[in-house]
Motif scaffolding. Structure first.
Motif, PDB file in Angstrom:
ATOM      1  N   LYS A 164       0.958  -1.168  -0.140  1.00 40.89           N
ATOM      2  CA  LYS A 164       0.072  -0.030  -0.048  1.00 40.89           C
ATOM      3  C   LYS A 164       0.831   1.265   0.183  1.00 40.89           C
ATOM      4  CE  LYS A 164      -2.242  -1.673   3.978  1.00 40.89           C
ATOM      5  NZ  LYS A 164      -2.730  -1.543   5.442  1.00 40.89           N
ATOM      6  N   TYR A 165       0.201   2.288  -0.511  1.00 37.16           N
ATOM      7  CA  TYR A 165       0.768   3.663  -0.430  1.00 37.16           C
ATOM      8  C   TYR A 165      -0.021   4.110   0.664  1.00 37.16           C
ATOM      9  CZ  TYR A 165       2.985   3.153  -4.969  1.00 37.16           C
ATOM     10  OH  TYR A 165       3.742   2.809  -5.830  1.00 37.16           O
ATOM     11  N   GLY A 166       0.558   4.603   1.865  1.00 38.97           N
ATOM     12  CA  GLY A 166      -0.603   5.293   3.104  1.00 38.97           C
ATOM     13  C   GLY A 166      -1.350   3.933   3.405  1.00 38.97           C
ATOM     14  N   LYS A 167      -2.715   4.630   3.103  1.00 40.15           N
ATOM     15  CA  LYS A 167      -3.688   3.623   3.643  1.00 40.15           C
ATOM     16  C   LYS A 167      -4.300   2.687   2.259  1.00 40.15           C
ATOM     17  CE  LYS A 167      -5.605   5.205   8.006  1.00 40.15           C
ATOM     18  NZ  LYS A 167      -5.696   6.678   8.255  1.00 40.15           N
ATOM     19  N   TYR A 168      -4.041   3.110   1.199  1.00 38.30           N
ATOM     20  CA  TYR A 168      -4.545   2.831  -0.062  1.00 38.30           C
ATOM     21  C   TYR A 168      -3.849   1.754  -0.478  1.00 38.30           C
ATOM     22  CZ  TYR A 168      -5.491   2.908  -5.108  1.00 38.30           C
ATOM     23  OH  TYR A 168      -5.859   2.489  -6.140  1.00 38.30           O
ATOM     24  N   LEU A 169      -4.435   0.557  -0.608  1.00 36.11           N
ATOM     25  CA  LEU A 169      -3.997  -0.988  -0.956  1.00 36.11           C
ATOM     26  C   LEU A 169      -3.841  -0.728  -2.578  1.00 36.11           C
ATOM     27  CD1 LEU A 169      -3.243  -3.259   0.206  1.00 36.11           C
ATOM     28  CD2 LEU A 169      -5.611  -4.343  -0.212  1.00 36.11           C
ATOM     29  N   SER A 170      -2.583  -0.819  -3.008  1.00 32.72           N
ATOM     30  CA  SER A 170      -2.570  -0.432  -4.459  1.00 32.72           C
ATOM     31  C   SER A 170      -2.258  -1.877  -5.231  1.00 32.72           C
ATOM     32  CB  SER A 170      -1.118   0.443  -4.402  1.00 32.72           C
ATOM     33  OG  SER A 170      -0.756   0.488  -5.690  1.00 32.72           O
ATOM     34  N   ILE A 171      -1.775  -3.050  -4.623  1.00 33.18           N
ATOM     35  CA  ILE A 171      -1.779  -4.181  -5.312  1.00 33.18           C
ATOM     36  C   ILE A 171      -2.221  -5.458  -4.131  1.00 33.18           C
ATOM     37  CG2 ILE A 171      -0.022  -4.073  -7.053  1.00 33.18           C
ATOM     38  CD1 ILE A 171       2.298  -5.249  -5.227  1.00 33.18           C
TER      39      ILE A 171
ATOM     40  N   ALA B 189      13.525   1.839 -13.916  1.00 34.04           N
ATOM     41  CA  ALA B 189      12.281   2.518 -13.419  1.00 34.04           C
ATOM     42  C   ALA B 189      11.368   3.313 -14.492  1.00 34.04           C
ATOM     43  CB  ALA B 189      12.416   3.317 -12.311  1.00 34.04           C
ATOM     44  N   GLU B 190      10.300   3.213 -14.325  1.00 32.29           N
ATOM     45  CA  GLU B 190       9.406   3.849 -15.254  1.00 32.29           C
ATOM     46  C   GLU B 190       9.809   5.426 -15.505  1.00 32.29           C
ATOM     47  OE1 GLU B 190       4.282   4.016 -15.765  1.00 32.29           O
ATOM     48  OE2 GLU B 190       5.442   3.972 -13.835  1.00 32.29           O
ATOM     49  N   ASP B 191      10.110   6.210 -14.606  1.00 36.10           N
ATOM     50  CA  ASP B 191      10.464   7.383 -14.761  1.00 36.10           C
ATOM     51  C   ASP B 191      12.215   7.539 -14.743  1.00 36.10           C
ATOM     52  OD1 ASP B 191      10.809   6.733 -12.087  1.00 36.10           O
ATOM     53  OD2 ASP B 191       9.861   8.479 -11.204  1.00 36.10           O
TER      54      ASP B 191
ATOM     55  N   GLY C 226      -1.006  -4.382 -18.624  1.00 38.69           N
ATOM     56  CA  GLY C 226      -2.258  -3.642 -17.643  1.00 38.69           C
ATOM     57  C   GLY C 226      -2.111  -2.423 -18.077  1.00 38.69           C
ATOM     58  N   ALA C 227      -3.462  -1.596 -17.897  1.00 37.40           N
ATOM     59  CA  ALA C 227      -3.461  -0.454 -18.288  1.00 37.40           C
ATOM     60  C   ALA C 227      -2.898   0.602 -17.063  1.00 37.40           C
ATOM     61  CB  ALA C 227      -5.010   0.112 -18.149  1.00 37.40           C
ATOM     62  N   ASN C 228      -2.680   1.971 -17.315  1.00 38.14           N
ATOM     63  CA  ASN C 228      -2.490   2.715 -16.467  1.00 38.14           C
ATOM     64  C   ASN C 228      -2.961   2.464 -14.817  1.00 38.14           C
ATOM     65  OD1 ASN C 228      -0.076   4.409 -17.071  1.00 38.14           O
ATOM     66  ND2 ASN C 228      -1.274   5.981 -18.052  1.00 38.14           N
ATOM     67  N   GLY C 229      -2.072   2.489 -13.973  1.00 34.89           N
ATOM     68  CA  GLY C 229      -2.727   2.476 -12.580  1.00 34.89           C
ATOM     69  C   GLY C 229      -3.264   0.992 -12.214  1.00 34.89           C
ATOM     70  N   ALA C 230      -2.685   0.198 -13.036  1.00 28.86           N
ATOM     71  CA  ALA C 230      -3.120  -1.535 -12.494  1.00 28.86           C
ATOM     72  C   ALA C 230      -2.253  -1.981 -11.525  1.00 28.86           C
ATOM     73  CB  ALA C 230      -3.247  -2.181 -14.102  1.00 28.86           C
ATOM     74  N   GLY C 231      -1.084  -1.547 -11.315  1.00 34.26           N
ATOM     75  CA  GLY C 231      -0.416  -1.869 -10.380  1.00 34.26           C
ATOM     76  C   GLY C 231       1.064  -2.581 -10.692  1.00 34.26           C
ATOM     77  N   LYS C 232       1.404  -2.242 -12.056  1.00 37.44           N
ATOM     78  CA  LYS C 232       2.616  -2.922 -12.353  1.00 37.44           C
ATOM     79  C   LYS C 232       3.810  -2.057 -11.836  1.00 37.44           C
ATOM     80  CE  LYS C 232       1.684  -1.540 -16.552  1.00 37.44           C
ATOM     81  NZ  LYS C 232       0.541  -0.928 -16.437  1.00 37.44           N
ATOM     82  N   SER C 233       3.886  -0.969 -11.636  1.00 39.50           N
ATOM     83  CA  SER C 233       4.971  -0.273 -11.197  1.00 39.50           C
ATOM     84  C   SER C 233       5.053  -0.398  -9.790  1.00 39.50           C
ATOM     85  CB  SER C 233       4.918   1.293 -11.355  1.00 39.50           C
ATOM     86  OG  SER C 233       5.045   1.504 -12.626  1.00 39.50           O
ATOM     87  N   THR C 234       3.971  -0.550  -8.982  1.00 43.21           N
ATOM     88  CA  THR C 234       3.775  -0.944  -7.744  1.00 43.21           C
ATOM     89  C   THR C 234       4.572  -2.256  -7.166  1.00 43.21           C
ATOM     90  OG1 THR C 234       1.825   0.273  -7.476  1.00 43.21           O
ATOM     91  CG2 THR C 234       2.465  -1.083  -5.541  1.00 43.21           C
ATOM     92  N   THR C 235       4.075  -3.185  -8.219  1.00 46.56           N
ATOM     93  CA  THR C 235       4.959  -4.483  -7.995  1.00 46.56           C
ATOM     94  C   THR C 235       6.231  -4.330  -8.117  1.00 46.56           C
ATOM     95  OG1 THR C 235       2.746  -5.415  -9.012  1.00 46.56           O
ATOM     96  CG2 THR C 235       4.907  -6.628  -8.893  1.00 46.56           C
TER      97      THR C 235
END
Ligand SMILES: Nc1ncnc2c1ncn2[C@@H]1O[C@H](COP(=O)(O)OP(=O)(O)O)[C@@H](O)[C@H]1O
Ligand SMILES: [Mg+2]
Lengths: 235, 287
Positions: free
Chosen positions: A10-17, A82-84, A34-43
């Motif tokens: 999670k980022y903070g309280k928000y469960l991202s994957i 990384a992506e960026d 996966g589309a943008n925001g699907a959780g690839k970078s978080t993984t």
């Protein structure tokens, strides 16, 4: 080689994957779609240790790494591009590459060899070797980011959307280079939105949706899957 | 003409010290992204340790300075470990408040241990020499040469060694540094040590021509802030150039305008330069 077992982050309280399971076998190219925001970078961030998993396990050659510091994970042989890109913008191209070889800093001859390999893989980087990384074009920066990861001689390279924002011709070259790096023996985990190009060089793939894995299979299975074709290939 | 030359040399002397202090401040800013107000206290402690080592332990000035460098370097590292490291996930305002807290604490502590008096530091380099028709003390010559030597050494370290480059890398992209396998905690410790050492060198060099007292860091740290804002926050050449610009402007201003306004010059300069170049002379991260 890499086993992600029921990982959430999670980022903070928000469960991202949520409850991610991924298996990467040595020598393969595995793609995360996966589309943008699907959780690839978080993984990817979780694998690299930049983000800590809130549950589940990550094993690298059977060694748990989900509690390990990022620099240790790099030393173990997992390097992320990384992506960026996360380049050092005011250092020149050659200095960025040399920093990429930081974990091998005592092995001067090997570094020199790796530097030459990168220049061979991406000749444009040799031409621009004295230019600041921040002044390069998007495609050149992407090559530099991959080159920097290559300098660490990873066993497993994580590539986060290397084709993002690049012209089609350069995308093709990029995938060609990725294939080359893989054929030299580096296992690759590749996050992509460009599903067709990615699957054409990959062994198998996972499709992310809303932070979960919605679908997985061999590259051929995914390429012929109707949903995948509709969502990511536009056919 | 002779007065002008004399003042230019004075400018070089104070500019060298400003540059050293500003360098430490800018390095820490580069990796922490907060202005470390406590840097002025490190400068003050640096002056005291050298003084005490000379008066109480009977050490030679240079040896006393070496002790001071180590002590203040370690004090700086301690500050990072005990205060800034635990606050690393907190909002920046908490770091700033903590930095001011450390400054006040160290000053009170210095006053408690060493008293509030203004004290003089002796130097084995008190002789007066004539160079190109200028009358200079050896100490001032030492200040200029030692400071320049330290800056060259620092520049070489940051540019040419892998360890030094980790500091630059972390300042330019923290996660990028982690992704090439750099231990950012170690880099933070190293950076704080260097910053403390630079403050101690600056204070020890200049104390024989100024005075040692608990508040000696105030004006210096304010000016060092002006310098790194002028030079570009986090920029290393900016800190050096800014240090000398301020040194020269001050010493010329004190002679040709008025000595009473000497300390205001820094702030006038700040307003002038920022109105022309709001980002400072160099942008962040350039080395
Ligand atoms: N730094 C962040 N802070 C908070 N939420 C984030 C952050 N980065 C990503 N997210 C959220 O996490 C989710 C997954 O994002 P990400 O892993 O970047 O997806 P992808 O790489 O597949 O595009 C998204 O909903 C995104 O908004
Ligand atoms: Mg992403």
């Amino acid at each position: 080689m890499l086993k992600i077992d029921g990982v959430s982050a999670k980022y903070g309280k928000y469960l991202s994957i949520k409850d991610i399971n991924i298996d990467v076998v040595e020598g393969e190219i595995v793609v995360l779609l996966g589309a943008n925001g699907a959780g690839k970078s978080t993984t990817f961030k979780t694998i690299s240790g930049l983000l800590k998993a809130t549950s589940g396990k990550i094993l690298f050659n059977d060694v748990p790494i989900h509690q390990t510091a990022p620099e240790k994970i790099v030393q173990m042989g997992i390097v992320q591009c990384a992506e960026d890109r996360k380049l050092f913008p005011y250092m020149n191209v050659e200095q960025n590459l040399m920093m990429g070889g930081y974990i091998h800093r005592k092995r001067k001859a090997q570094l020199k060899q790796s530097l030459n390999d990168v220049f061979e893989l991406f000749p444009i980087l040799y031409e621009k070797r004295n230019e600041a990384a921040g002044l390069l074009s998007g495609g050149q920066q992407q090559m530099l980011a991959i080159g920097r990861a290559y300098m660490a001689k990873p066993k497993l390279m994580l590539l986060d959307e290397p084709s993002i924002g690049l012209a089609p011709l350069i995308v093709e070259q990029m995938f060609e280079s990725i294939k080359n790096i893989n054929q030299e023996g580096t296992t690759i985990l590749l996050a992509e939105q460009n599903a067709f190009a990615a699957l054409s060089i990959a062994k198998k793939g996972y499709v992310f949706e809303n932070g979960q894995i919605a679908l997985q299979g061999t590259a051929d299975e995914l390429l012929s899957n109707q949903e995948v074709r509709k969502a990511y290939i536009g056919a | 003409m002779e007065l002008l030359m004399q003042q230019l040399f004075n400018g070089l002397t104070i500019g060298s010290v400003y540059a050293l202090v500003a360098l430490g401040l800018t390095l820490v800013y580069g990796i922490l992204h907060i202005p470390n107000f406590a840097h002025g206290a490190l400068y003050m402690v640096g002056g005291y340790i050298t003084l005490i080592m000379m008066t109480e332990a009977g050490l030679h000035y240079i040896l006393a300075m070496v002790v001071s460098i180590c002590v203040v370097g370690l004090l700086s590292v301690l500050m990072e470990r005990l205060v800034f490291y635990p606050l690393r996930h907190s909002p920046p305002i908490q770091d700033k408040v903590a930095a001011i807290g450390i400054l006040l604490f160290l000053e009170a502590l210095a006053q408690f241990i060493w008293g509030a008096d203004y004290r003089q530091m002796s130097t084995p380099f008190g002789q007066v020499v004539e160079v190109f028709g200028l009358t200079l003390t050896l100490q001032r010559i030492l200040i200029v040469f030692a400071a320049i030597a330290v800056m060259i050494l620092l520049y070489w370290f940051l540019k040419k060694t892998f360890t030094g480059r980790t500091i630059i890398a972390m300042a330019q992209n923290r996660e990028g540094a982690q992704l090439v396998g750099i231990n950012t905690h170690k880099v933070a410790i190293l950076t704080f040590f260097i910053a403390g050492a630079l403050a101690a060198i600056g204070a020890s060099l200049t104390s024989p021509i100024n005075l040692v007292f608990p508040g000696m860091g105030h004006l210096v740290i304010l000016k060092a802030f002006v310098i790194i804002i002028i030079g570009g926050m986090g920029s290393i050449p900016g800190a050096i150039l800014g240090g000398y610009i301020l040194g020269f402007t001050e010493s010329l201003g004190a002679t040709y305008l008025s000595a009473d306004y000497k300390d205001i010059i820094a702030f006038v300069l700040l307003i002038l330069i920022l109105s022309i170049k709001p980002q400072g002379i160099f942008s962040k991260g350039g080395v």
